[in-house]
Design a protein around this motif. Structure first.
Motif, short mmCIF file in Angstrom:
data_model
loop_
_atom_site.label_atom_id
_atom_site.label_comp_id
_atom_site.label_asym_id
_atom_site.label_seq_id
_atom_site.Cartn_x
_atom_site.Cartn_y
_atom_site.Cartn_z
N TYR A 146 49.33 81.66 29.72
CA TYR A 146 50.80 81.98 29.28
C TYR A 146 50.79 83.35 28.76
CZ TYR A 146 55.53 81.26 27.73
OH TYR A 146 56.80 81.19 27.63
N ASN A 147 51.08 84.25 29.36
CA ASN A 147 50.99 85.66 28.74
C ASN A 147 52.61 86.24 28.81
OD1 ASN A 147 50.59 88.30 27.96
ND2 ASN A 147 49.78 89.04 29.78
N TRP B 46 43.82 90.98 30.52
CA TRP B 46 43.99 89.73 30.41
C TRP B 46 44.35 88.83 31.59
CZ3 TRP B 46 47.10 89.23 24.97
CH2 TRP B 46 46.33 89.69 23.88
N ASP B 47 45.24 89.39 32.41
CA ASP B 47 45.89 88.75 33.44
C ASP B 47 44.74 88.82 34.44
OD1 ASP B 47 48.40 88.41 32.05
OD2 ASP B 47 49.30 89.83 33.10
N GLU B 48 44.13 89.76 34.98
CA GLU B 48 43.27 90.10 35.78
C GLU B 48 41.93 89.03 35.40
OE1 GLU B 48 42.40 94.13 35.74
OE2 GLU B 48 44.21 94.59 36.46
N HIS C 87 36.04 86.88 29.65
CA HIS C 87 37.46 87.09 29.26
C HIS C 87 37.44 87.55 27.79
CE1 HIS C 87 41.66 86.87 28.83
NE2 HIS C 87 41.99 86.46 29.98
N SER D 62 38.54 82.08 36.04
CA SER D 62 39.15 80.96 35.84
C SER D 62 38.21 79.71 35.63
CB SER D 62 40.35 80.65 36.62
OG SER D 62 39.63 80.54 37.92
N ALA E 271 48.74 85.14 23.50
CA ALA E 271 48.84 84.29 24.76
C ALA E 271 47.99 83.21 24.46
CB ALA E 271 48.44 85.31 25.82
N GLN F 70 53.41 89.72 30.60
CA GLN F 70 52.65 89.64 31.74
C GLN F 70 53.34 91.22 32.59
OE1 GLN F 70 53.67 86.93 34.66
NE2 GLN F 70 51.72 87.42 35.71
N SER F 71 52.62 92.01 33.31
CA SER F 71 53.04 93.03 33.60
C SER F 71 53.38 94.29 32.71
CB SER F 71 53.96 92.85 34.89
OG SER F 71 55.12 92.64 34.23
N GLN G 182 47.16 93.79 30.72
CA GLN G 182 46.97 93.45 32.23
C GLN G 182 45.75 93.05 32.35
OE1 GLN G 182 48.93 96.35 31.18
NE2 GLN G 182 50.51 96.56 32.73
N ASN H 11 42.58 85.44 36.20
CA ASN H 11 42.30 85.17 37.52
C ASN H 11 40.77 85.05 38.00
OD1 ASN H 11 45.01 84.46 38.35
ND2 ASN H 11 45.50 86.69 38.11
#
Length: 627
Positions: A149-150, A160-162, A70, A168, A125, A153-154, A158, A165
């Motif tokens: 917590y971002n 970071w979010d991917e 990450h 994790s 985040a 988000q969107s 992005q 997940n």
């Protein structure tokens, strides 16, 4: 006939207020106006740990791993861990803008429930990971709740979010390994993992929530240690919290700093209406397990009865709305209790200063601009007086509302400022003499140090603005006793009598026996002269000098048949000089007492004679009425 064009409506014509992510980011920026320092971070996390009934809190710096899957783990991170319980409601509240879980919990410190958002001053985040108790309502979920917590988000980041997940399991493992390495957290813990902000995290600085880059600041963690050192004397509402540690795992040579509470006599809780009592806390600040700073905090605390706040909560008290996880709105009174406390903390260092700190459970972000520090003798060490009240803060949540204007004029127009004035004047300020008396009695502080402490307080903005309120209930004065002057509380309704300075009370009692009864039955202080105020302690009214009848009563007890020492006669002379007028009855008694020193011209020797004899020998002696 009018013709109307009929248009088939869309399948869904109902809309709500648009809520772009950029608006959330702007809301966070607005919240951060009241924060923005390492001190804010420390206090907010301490506050959350206390409210969560945690026993241990740890701040740990972690070196970034360039090989981490990450991208946020490739920068230096701050991991904040406590061992308080963590429920699904707590997790949900973190992600709700302008909503917390503590707004109506009178026992919790956090009135606003917004402190967790202050973390965004340091990062864009953060990760939430917990080893939680399944009995708290996790409904069979994994034993380690995990979230990212971002706020953007969107909108951006992005990747970071991917990665959150996709990796994790790796992320949870890294956080759990870090917590395990600390050694203080076994069965239950909550970790907030903050990837500290760096310019490399975005191509545009305008995308950042704040343009502050702690990952690039070599002094960031050192400043956090300094903030803990400053906070220690004010840590007296800590509930179950017993340790706060700062560990820098990036460098083994960096010291581990730990605040630890040892013995604890609880201050009054916010639920104890009408109750007041003293408290005593022993704590220490250590470096690498070597205790370097012993801290003793002694004070006075309580909760005002309703009549002391003028029934303010019964007349138009403000209300707030809490939104539950299922959307239900709960309207309740804004949380506030007339709770107050004053603590006098002594720490063993070379500072030799008195500091005044205002707090709402923990020190507020900005203190009054007037003088809040004074010098003390080098042998006294550092003393911090913390003044707490369940006050409302100003719009920026950094200052006590209306305090700097002494709650006067337009500053007292709102119900919040009126509340602050009542709690401050009737509770906090009035408790200062009691806290000082508790501290000095418990610590057996010598009289000269008590006098130095009182003098230092009188040099501050606090005394200049509020001396009358401080002494409204009690004065703290060096009362004359058979053992000398002893610093004690004296109710403000009592009359204080001032007599000339007494250096040997035993000598005076021997030759003026009625002095014993005077100091046993009245409140008497000894002063160098009538204009002397330094030795007067904390008492806003000038003490009264003895009446002529009092002086005559003392003179009547003098044993004139014995040779009276010069010090005694001088003291009586000074006492008489303080009278505005000497009545004939007192003058007659003085005429027959050996109160006047004379020098015999023929021999040069000194003898004591009464006034009448001196008059008869006037041609042969030089009268010296004050030796």
């Amino acid at each position: 006939m009018n013709q109307h064009l009929i248009v088939k409506p869309p399948s869904n014509i109902v809309r709500a207020t648009d809520h772009p992510r950029a608006a959330d980011i702007q809301n966070i920026r607005n919240l951060l106006r009241g924060y923005g320092s390492t001190g804010s971070l420390l206090k907010e996390m301490v506050q959350n740990a206390i409210d969560a009934n945690a026993q241990h809190l740890c701040f740990t710096m972690i070196r970034g791993d360039k090989n981490a899957p990450h991208p946020l783990f490739r920068t230096d991170c701050l991991c904040i861990v406590n061992d308080g319980p963590f429920s699904p409601a707590n997790l949900d509240a973190i992600f709700r803008m302008n909503v917390g879980t503590k707004a109506h919990e009178s026992h919790s410190i956090g009135r606003f429930g917004l402190g967790i958002k202050s973390l965004f001053w340091f990062c864009e985040a953060f990760f939430i990971c917990a080893n939680a108790d399944s009995s708290l309502g996790w409904d069979g979920q994994a034993n380690i709740p995990f979230a990212f917590y971002n706020p953007a988000q969107s909108l951006r980041y992005q990747d970071w979010d991917e990665a959150a997940n996709q990796y994790s399991a790796d992320i949870q493992g890294r956080i759990a390994d870090c917590v395990t390495s600390l050694g203080s957290f076994d069965n239950r813990w909550l970790a907030l993992w903050l990837p500290l902000r760096t310019r490399l995290q975005s191509h545009s600085p305008n995308h950042f929530i704040e343009k502050f880059y702690p990952a690039e600041d070599e002094k960031f963690f050192a400043q956090l240690r300094e903030q803990l050192q400053d906070l220690c004397p004010s840590l007296f509402f800590t509930n179950k919290l017993a340790t706060i540690s700062l560990v820098d795992q990036r460098n083994a040579s960096e010291p581990i700093v730990t605040w630890q509470r040892h013995e604890f006599q609880q201050p009054a809780s916010v639920e104890q209406t009408g109750i007041e009592h003293g408290f005593d806390i022993k704590s220490s600040l250590s470096v690498n397990d070597n205790t370097s700073d012993q801290i003793r905090s002694i004070g006075w605390s309580g909760v005002l009865a309703d009549e002391n706040i003028g029934g303010l909560k019964r007349n138009g008290w403000p209300q707030s709305t809490t939104i539950t996880s299922d959307g239900e709105e709960i309207v309740q009174d804004v949380k506030a209790e007339p709770h107050f406390a004053v603590t006098v903390s002594h720490r063993t260092n070379d500072a030799s200063t008195l500091s005044i700190v205002w707090s709402v459970f923990l020190p507020v972000g900005e203190q009054p601009t007037g003088k809040v520090k004074s010098s003390l003798p080098s042998s006294m060490g550092e003393i911090v007086i913390t003044l707490h009240g369940y006050f409302f803060l100003d719009s920026e949540r950094r200052r006590i509302d209306a305090l700097e204007k002494s709650f006067t004029g337009d500053s007292s127009a709102t119900i919040y400022s009126r509340w602050n004035a009542l709690v401050c004047r009737n509770g906090t300020l009035a408790a200062i003499p009691q806290a000082l008396a508790e501290y000095c009695h418990s610590q057996t502080v010598p009289g000269e140090h008590c006098a130095a402490l009182a003098k230092a307080i009188k040099e501050t903005w606090l005394w200049q603005q509020f001396s009358g309120d401080i002494c409204a209930k009690y004065r703290w004065l060096p009362r004359l006793t058979l053992n000398g002057s002893e610093w004690t509380l004296i109710a403000s309704i009592e009359t204080i009598w001032a007599v000339p300075e007494i250096t040997d009370i035993g000598l005076l009692v021997r030759y003026i026996p009625n002095i014993k009864q005077l100091i046993d039955t009245e409140f008497v202080i000894s002063r160098r002269n009538t204009a002397d105020s330094e030795s007067n302690g904390l008492g806003d009214d000038a003490p009264r000098t003895l009446l002529a009848s009092n002086v005559e009563w003392l003179v009547e007890s003098v044993n004139w048949a014995t040779e009276i020492p010069v010090r005694v006669t001088n003291w009586i002379n000074t006492l008489v000089d303080q009278l505005d007028a000497v009545p004939d009855s007192l003058r007659d008694k003085l005429n027959d007492l050996p109160l006047i020193g004379v020098r015999v011209l023929t021999s040069g020797s000194r003898i004591m004679q009464c006034v009448r004899v001196c008059r008869e020998l006037e041609a042969d002696v030089l009268v010296q009425p004050k030796m």
